[in-house]
Write a protein that holds these residues in place. Structure first.
Motif, mmCIF file in Angstrom:
data_model
loop_
_atom_site.group_PDB
_atom_site.id
_atom_site.type_symbol
_atom_site.label_atom_id
_atom_site.label_comp_id
_atom_site.label_asym_id
_atom_site.label_seq_id
_atom_site.Cartn_x
_atom_site.Cartn_y
_atom_site.Cartn_z
ATOM 1 N N TRP A 138 29.666 38.506 53.471
ATOM 2 C CA TRP A 138 28.831 38.216 52.307
ATOM 3 C C TRP A 138 27.721 37.275 52.743
ATOM 4 C CZ3 TRP A 138 28.097 33.240 50.647
ATOM 5 C CH2 TRP A 138 29.073 32.287 50.954
ATOM 6 N N LEU A 139 26.597 37.435 52.099
ATOM 7 C CA LEU A 139 25.429 36.577 52.320
ATOM 8 C C LEU A 139 24.943 36.064 50.981
ATOM 9 C CD1 LEU A 139 23.373 38.766 54.814
ATOM 10 C CD2 LEU A 139 24.512 36.602 55.347
ATOM 11 N N GLY A 140 24.399 34.850 50.988
ATOM 12 C CA GLY A 140 23.723 34.358 49.796
ATOM 13 C C GLY A 140 22.546 35.268 49.486
ATOM 14 N N ARG A 141 22.187 35.370 48.211
ATOM 15 C CA ARG A 141 21.118 36.286 47.791
ATOM 16 C C ARG A 141 19.818 36.105 48.577
ATOM 17 N NH1 ARG A 141 23.357 34.441 43.105
ATOM 18 N NH2 ARG A 141 24.683 35.958 42.058
ATOM 19 N N SER A 142 19.429 34.873 48.869
ATOM 20 C CA SER A 142 18.154 34.630 49.553
ATOM 21 C C SER A 142 18.157 35.094 51.004
ATOM 22 C CB SER A 142 17.774 33.149 49.476
ATOM 23 O OG SER A 142 18.686 32.358 50.223
ATOM 24 N N ALA A 143 19.340 35.366 51.577
ATOM 25 C CA ALA A 143 19.429 35.797 52.975
ATOM 26 C C ALA A 143 19.533 37.312 53.115
ATOM 27 C CB ALA A 143 20.636 35.133 53.637
ATOM 28 N N ARG A 144 19.634 38.008 52.000
ATOM 29 C CA ARG A 144 19.811 39.463 52.056
ATOM 30 C C ARG A 144 18.496 40.167 52.352
ATOM 31 N NH1 ARG A 144 23.546 39.516 46.600
ATOM 32 N NH2 ARG A 144 25.139 38.139 47.462
ATOM 33 N N GLY A 145 18.611 41.348 52.965
ATOM 34 C CA GLY A 145 17.445 42.186 53.213
ATOM 35 C C GLY A 145 16.568 41.735 54.370
ATOM 36 N N GLN A 146 17.091 40.876 55.235
ATOM 37 C CA GLN A 146 16.302 40.344 56.350
ATOM 38 C C GLN A 146 16.889 40.719 57.711
ATOM 39 O OE1 GLN A 146 15.415 36.111 55.814
ATOM 40 N NE2 GLN A 146 16.004 36.330 53.673
ATOM 41 N N GLY A 147 17.901 41.553 57.733
ATOM 42 C CA GLY A 147 18.532 41.932 58.992
ATOM 43 C C GLY A 147 19.612 40.963 59.451
ATOM 44 N N ILE A 148 19.899 39.943 58.662
ATOM 45 C CA ILE A 148 20.885 38.933 59.049
ATOM 46 C C ILE A 148 22.289 39.527 59.061
ATOM 47 C CG2 ILE A 148 21.957 36.748 58.354
ATOM 48 C CD1 ILE A 148 19.094 35.978 57.280
ATOM 49 N N GLY A 149 22.604 40.346 58.063
ATOM 50 C CA GLY A 149 23.929 40.970 58.002
ATOM 51 C C GLY A 149 24.192 41.853 59.203
ATOM 52 N N GLY A 150 23.213 42.661 59.580
ATOM 53 C CA GLY A 150 23.378 43.529 60.751
ATOM 54 C C GLY A 150 23.541 42.733 62.027
ATOM 55 N N ALA A 151 22.767 41.660 62.174
ATOM 56 C CA ALA A 151 22.877 40.811 63.369
ATOM 57 C C ALA A 151 24.237 40.113 63.403
ATOM 58 C CB ALA A 151 21.741 39.787 63.393
ATOM 59 N N ALA A 152 24.723 39.673 62.244
ATOM 60 C CA ALA A 152 26.039 39.038 62.183
ATOM 61 C C ALA A 152 27.133 40.043 62.528
ATOM 62 C CB ALA A 152 26.276 38.436 60.798
ATOM 63 N N LEU A 153 26.994 41.265 62.035
ATOM 64 C CA LEU A 153 27.976 42.298 62.350
ATOM 65 C C LEU A 153 27.995 42.574 63.847
ATOM 66 C CD1 LEU A 153 30.076 44.403 61.607
ATOM 67 C CD2 LEU A 153 28.190 45.974 61.040
ATOM 68 N N ARG A 154 26.836 42.658 64.472
ATOM 69 C CA ARG A 154 26.779 42.905 65.917
ATOM 70 C C ARG A 154 27.469 41.760 66.673
ATOM 71 N NH1 ARG A 154 24.612 46.626 68.686
ATOM 72 N NH2 ARG A 154 23.288 47.371 67.003
ATOM 73 N N GLU A 155 27.242 40.524 66.253
ATOM 74 C CA GLU A 155 27.921 39.374 66.881
ATOM 75 C C GLU A 155 29.432 39.468 66.694
ATOM 76 O OE1 GLU A 155 26.709 36.845 68.836
ATOM 77 O OE2 GLU A 155 24.898 38.083 68.810
ATOM 78 N N LEU A 156 29.863 39.862 65.490
ATOM 79 C CA LEU A 156 31.288 39.996 65.236
ATOM 80 C C LEU A 156 31.894 41.093 66.109
ATOM 81 C CD1 LEU A 156 33.577 38.996 63.084
ATOM 82 C CD2 LEU A 156 33.378 41.391 62.428
ATOM 83 N N LEU A 157 31.179 42.192 66.303
ATOM 84 C CA LEU A 157 31.681 43.266 67.170
ATOM 85 C C LEU A 157 31.903 42.746 68.586
ATOM 86 C CD1 LEU A 157 29.498 46.262 65.946
ATOM 87 C CD2 LEU A 157 31.854 45.686 65.273
#
Length: 169
Positions: free
Chosen positions: A97-116
């Motif tokens: 989950w991301l705070g609303r202001s952090a969504r849509g900036q590629g942060i989730g995808g980058a975090a997922l790649r780090e988690l992988l």
């Protein structure tokens, strides 16, 4: 995205900043399991949030079999990503989950790649996830990380083989 995404294990040091982001920019049901408490971010829900995240401090060896990571950009906590051991050997399930202001900036995808990368380093072979069809950001991030997607009604199930992660774009 402004700055590199970094994952930091959730602990007492970043628990309150994580709660602050959740209260300011997310709904309780989006960031923790449902609890019997007054609606919104009541004191009872805030304490339940703390208890839930503390339950993951022990990682894979703890009762929840979960490792939780605060997502940081430029030193600021923006959300959380986790991996939970599944009954199948070498498999973990992830959620983010991301705070609303952090969504849509590629942060989730980058975090997922780090988690992988962290999952692979922990000896995992497969990461699974589920979301909904209308969560376009999550579906896109999963697809970019090489997930095989399967739809069932509004649900989308993802499976990522860690031996076949595509290179970062």
């Amino acid at each position: 995205m402004a700055g590199a995404v970094r994952l930091e294990p959730v602990d007492e040091r970043n628990l309150e900043p994580l709660l602050s982001v959740a209260v300011a920019e997310a709904e309780p049901d989006d960031v923790m399991p449902p609890v019997e408490a007054p609606a919104g971010w009541s004191l009872a829900r805030r304490e339940a949030f703390r208890d839930y995240y503390r339950s993951g401090f022990a990682g894979f060896d703890g009762p929840t079999r979960t490792r939780m990571y605060a997502i940081l950009v430029g030193g600021e906590v923006l959300g959380m990503i986790r991996m939970t051991r599944c009954p199948e050997p070498g498999t973990v399930e992830t959620g983010i989950w991301l705070g609303r202001s952090a969504r849509g900036q590629g942060i989730g995808g980058a975090a997922l790649r780090e988690l992988l990368n962290l999952a692979a380093a922990a000896g995992m072979r497969t990461v699974v996830a589920s979301t909904t069809r209308d969560n376009a950001g999550a579906v896109s991030a999963l697809r970019r990380c090489g997930a095989k997607l399967r739809e069932d009604g509004d649900a989308v199930f993802a499976e990522i083989c860690l031996d076949a992660i595509p290179p970062a774009l």
